[in-house]
Design an enzyme around this catalytic site. Structure first.
Site, PDB file in Angstrom:
ATOM      1  CB  ALA A 152      45.097  41.970  25.203  1.00  0.00           C
ATOM      2  CE  LYS A 154      35.576  48.614  26.651  1.00  0.00           C
ATOM      3  NZ  LYS A 154      36.438  49.729  27.036  1.00  0.00           N
ATOM      4  CB  SER A 155      37.394  46.236  31.982  1.00  0.00           C
ATOM      5  OG  SER A 155      37.612  46.070  30.595  1.00  0.00           O
ATOM      6  CG  HIS A 182      42.758  45.167  31.879  1.00  0.00           C
ATOM      7  ND1 HIS A 182      41.411  45.257  32.106  1.00  0.00           N
ATOM      8  CD2 HIS A 182      43.038  46.106  30.950  1.00  0.00           C
ATOM      9  CE1 HIS A 182      40.894  46.205  31.349  1.00  0.00           C
ATOM     10  NE2 HIS A 182      41.864  46.739  30.634  1.00  0.00           N
TER      11      HIS A 182
END
Length: 172
Positions: free
Chosen positions: A34, A13-14, A48
């Site tokens: 986060a 999804k990211s 990420h």
């Protein structure tokens, strides 16, 4: 336009959201929700960060997402928020028990007036068994309610599984 991108952990999804933002050819502001509370979470954050283009503006906002969106809003840009379930966890664990409801309502109210393209990423939490603990059940319930409300106002809703996006609402 607002897109909601849902999926499980490591569903892609990211990556899909980031590619969608890149493909827009607009300036991208990335809002990270986060908080690095332990080494494992720091490793996830580092992963990420390494995946994102270096020229994107990155804002860290664990609680006051709606205020941040209002402050950043302008035409001809994409704001990518990753992720709503971490944001929900932060709100539910906050000492102010009312904060979660207040901030979710604020978010739902400001989304329709934003000029920016908005991509919201969140974990689909309702596909497993009902959790045993009260806070875990509340997390699943509140996340599910928020997803339903966002899905209603989103122009596009995508569900990612095994790296493949499935369009649930919007353009095919």
């Amino acid at each position: 336009m607002m897109q909601l991108i849902l999926g499980g952990a490591r569903s892609g999804k990211s990556r899909f959201a980031e590619q969608t933002a890149k493909d827009s050819n607009l300036n991208v502001t990335y809002i990270a929700t986060a908080q690095a509370s332990d080494r494992e979470m720091q490793a996830r954050i580092d992963h990420h960060q390494a995946q994102r283009p270096k020229h994107w503006t990155v804002i860290e906002e664990p609680l006051y997402l709606a205020d941040c969106l209002i402050e950043l809003d302008q035409p001809n840009q994409v704001i990518l928020v990753d992720c709503l379930t971490l944001w929900m966890s932060n709100l539910l664990m906050h000492e102010n028990a009312e904060l979660q409801m207040q901030e979710c309502l604020k978010l739902l109210n400001i989304i329709p007036i934003l000029q920016s393209e908005l991509i919201l990423v969140s974990n689909e939490t309702g596909l497993g068994i009902i959790p045993m603990g009260e806070i875990s059940r509340r997390f699943v319930d509140e996340s599910g309610r928020l997803h339903q409300q966002l899905g209603e106002i989103a122009e596009k809703v995508v569900f990612c599984v095994a790296g493949f996006p499935m369009i649930l609402k919007g353009e095919k």
